[in-house]
Design an enzyme around this catalytic site. Structure first.
Site, PDB file in Angstrom:
ATOM      1  N   GLU A  64       0.824  -1.209   0.000  1.00 35.33           N
ATOM      2  CA  GLU A  64       0.000   0.000   0.000  1.00 35.33           C
ATOM      3  C   GLU A  64       0.856   1.255   0.000  1.00 35.33           C
ATOM      4  O   GLU A  64       2.066   1.216   0.250  1.00 35.33           O
ATOM      5  CB  GLU A  64      -0.913   0.008   1.232  1.00 35.33           C
ATOM      6  N   CYS A  73      -1.491  -4.686  -5.778  1.00 32.87           N
ATOM      7  CA  CYS A  73      -2.014  -5.945  -5.246  1.00 32.87           C
ATOM      8  C   CYS A  73      -0.933  -7.023  -5.235  1.00 32.87           C
ATOM      9  O   CYS A  73       0.005  -6.995  -6.024  1.00 32.87           O
ATOM     10  CB  CYS A  73      -3.187  -6.425  -6.090  1.00 32.87           C
ATOM     11  N   GLU A  75      -1.007 -10.118  -6.259  1.00 32.92           N
ATOM     12  CA  GLU A  75      -0.891 -10.878  -7.502  1.00 32.92           C
ATOM     13  C   GLU A  75       0.017 -10.169  -8.499  1.00 32.92           C
ATOM     14  O   GLU A  75       0.898 -10.785  -9.112  1.00 32.92           O
ATOM     15  CB  GLU A  75      -2.275 -11.081  -8.145  1.00 32.92           C
ATOM     16  N   CYS A 112      -8.926  -8.862  -7.904  1.00 33.26           N
ATOM     17  CA  CYS A 112      -9.627  -7.729  -8.511  1.00 33.26           C
ATOM     18  C   CYS A 112      -9.530  -7.830 -10.042  1.00 33.26           C
ATOM     19  O   CYS A 112      -8.747  -8.624 -10.588  1.00 33.26           O
ATOM     20  CB  CYS A 112      -9.038  -6.406  -8.021  1.00 33.26           C
TER      21      CYS A 112
END
Length: 164
Positions: A64, A73, A75, A112
């Site tokens: 973040e 993210c 992934e 996502c």
């Protein structure tokens, strides 16, 4: 007008103990990846483990930033690491899990849309499916055998990058 029904196939397990030893190892590695999550704002850790052909496992965790859109993210952290470190590698499978102290996660957390598109690009690039395991630390596991099952209408434009 034509109406078309789209079906996907996935496997559902009560827990990781029902998976193959290889998939259990991948889930365990995704749990290990949670330790490197930098998530001081959401307090929502995500860990990813990706197995390459030959057995090498690459980890990724969410990162973040105070300026929220600047984070990444788990992934994509792992996938982009593979792309830059092992550009010719073939991905066999990946496992994704999440953890937070704010509440109990009772269902597997899925990727996502941005991550799904990147996963689809890797699958397309290597011209072979990538199995994806969504793993809840204390419960259910979902597994698909191809990213296409998760993103059947992923963005594809074959003319991009061509000299046409």
């Amino acid at each position: 007008m034509k109406s078309i029904n789209l079906n996907i196939t996935f496997e559902q397990y009560a827990g990781v103990e029902e998976l193959s030893k290889s998939d259990q190892e991948l889930c365990s590695s995704s749990k290990q990846a949670l330790d490197s999550s930098y998530s001081p704002y959401s307090k929502f850790k995500v860990g990813t483990a990706i197995r390459l052909t030959g057995g090498k496992i690459v980890l990724g965790s969410n990162q973040e930033n105070l300026a929220y859109p600047s984070g990444l993210c788990a992934e994509r952290v792992a996938l982009f690491s593979i792309g830059s470190t092992y550009p010719d590698a073939v991905i066999e499978s990946m496992a994704i899990t999440a953890q937070t102290e704010a509440f109990e996660i009772v269902k597997p957390v899925t990727s996502c849309g941005g991550c799904l598109q990147v996963m689809a690009e890797f699958e397309r690039k290597q011209n072979s499916p990538i199995a994806v395991i969504f793993y809840c630390l204390n419960g259910e596991v979902l597994k698909v055998h191809s990213v296409k099952d998760l993103l059947p209408f992923g963005f594809v434009e074959d003319r991009l990058g061509s000299k046409a």
